[in-house]
Design a protein around this motif. Structure first.
Motif, short mmCIF file in Angstrom:
data_model
loop_
_atom_site.label_atom_id
_atom_site.label_comp_id
_atom_site.label_asym_id
_atom_site.label_seq_id
_atom_site.Cartn_x
_atom_site.Cartn_y
_atom_site.Cartn_z
N ALA A 101 28.20 27.57 41.06
CA ALA A 101 28.40 29.03 41.15
C ALA A 101 28.93 29.64 42.22
O ALA A 101 29.77 30.43 42.50
CB ALA A 101 26.86 29.32 40.87
N SER A 102 28.67 28.51 42.97
CA SER A 102 29.56 29.06 44.70
C SER A 102 30.51 28.78 44.80
O SER A 102 31.85 30.04 44.88
CB SER A 102 29.20 28.14 45.91
OG SER A 102 27.88 28.56 46.02
N PHE A 103 31.60 28.26 44.28
CA PHE A 103 32.78 27.64 44.05
C PHE A 103 33.17 28.48 42.73
O PHE A 103 34.36 29.44 42.97
CB PHE A 103 33.38 26.62 43.32
CG PHE A 103 33.21 25.29 44.76
CD1 PHE A 103 34.20 25.52 45.57
CD2 PHE A 103 32.17 24.84 44.88
CE1 PHE A 103 33.79 25.32 46.89
CE2 PHE A 103 31.90 24.03 45.99
CZ PHE A 103 33.01 24.11 46.84
N ARG A 104 32.25 29.13 41.70
CA ARG A 104 32.97 29.94 40.25
C ARG A 104 33.16 31.40 41.09
O ARG A 104 34.17 31.88 40.49
CB ARG A 104 32.21 29.78 39.75
CG ARG A 104 32.32 28.89 38.66
CD ARG A 104 31.31 29.38 37.35
NE ARG A 104 31.32 28.08 36.97
CZ ARG A 104 30.08 27.59 35.14
NH1 ARG A 104 29.32 28.63 35.75
NH2 ARG A 104 30.05 26.80 35.08
N ALA A 105 32.24 31.58 41.80
CA ALA A 105 32.27 32.93 42.99
C ALA A 105 34.02 33.00 43.56
O ALA A 105 33.84 33.84 44.22
CB ALA A 105 31.11 33.44 43.41
N GLY A 106 33.86 32.12 44.46
CA GLY A 106 34.94 31.81 45.60
C GLY A 106 35.26 31.14 46.50
O GLY A 106 35.68 31.35 47.34
N ALA A 107 34.16 30.83 46.55
CA ALA A 107 33.65 29.93 47.36
C ALA A 107 34.98 28.34 47.99
O ALA A 107 35.68 28.18 46.85
CB ALA A 107 32.21 28.94 48.10
N ASP A 108 35.10 28.37 49.04
CA ASP A 108 36.34 27.50 49.84
C ASP A 108 35.46 25.54 49.86
O ASP A 108 36.25 24.69 49.98
CB ASP A 108 37.12 27.49 50.48
CG ASP A 108 37.95 28.96 49.91
OD1 ASP A 108 38.98 28.54 48.85
OD2 ASP A 108 37.62 29.82 50.62
#
Length: 161
Positions: A101-108
């Motif tokens: 979910a974090s990477f889907r949200a835009g985390a790097d």
């Protein structure tokens, strides 16, 4: 003279904030910390932020805690403020769903707090050394990571817990 990097910390735990500031502030950049996402978003709209470090369980506004508030913050940053500011999730959450979910949200990047502050600092150093980073570079890195994680999940491979 090197550029003084502006680092935004979104963390509601006072001890974690103090440790982070003691290790990072003035060494890797100037740290501005917030305990709720609404204040952090407001400052990002008005000021330069070179890098964000975000806890997942965070206040979305004063007095309103949300277990995935950090991901909401990341989504809002990506949609309304910046596609190029690197965002590192530093959390004690160990759910594979939160990782994806974090990477889907835009985390790097994603670091577990129990790996230690040194690990978070190492990641900050890596990201700062790559600044400025283009939107295409960040998007490409994020897509590769997300593809790997989703394939691992689909193939029932163990994801970090």
């Amino acid at each position: 003279m090197p550029i003084e990097r502006q680092i935004l910390l979104l963390e509601d735990d006072l001890i974690q904030t103090m440790l982070f500031r003691a290790a990072v502030d003035g060494v890797l950049g100037t740290v501005t910390n917030f305990t709720d996402a609404s204040d952090a978003l407001a400052i990002m709209q008005r000021s330069r932020v070179d890098l964000c470090v975000v806890d997942l369980g965070i206040f979305t506004q004063p007095g309103v805690f949300h277990e995935e508030g950090g991901n909401r913050f990341i989504s809002q940053v990506r949609a309304k403020i910046s596609r190029t500011t690197p965002i590192i999730v530093a959390t004690s959450g160990r759910k594979p769903e939160s990782l994806i979910a974090s990477f889907r949200a835009g985390a790097d990047d994603y670091v577990l707090k129990d790996e230690g502050l040194t690990k978070v600092m190492d990641r900050i150093k890596i990201w700062i050394s790559e600044l400025p980073i283009s939107r295409e570079q960040l998007d490409t890195k994020r897509v590769r990571i997300l593809t790997f994680l989703e394939n691992a999940r689909k193939n029932k491979l163990d994801l970090p817990e």
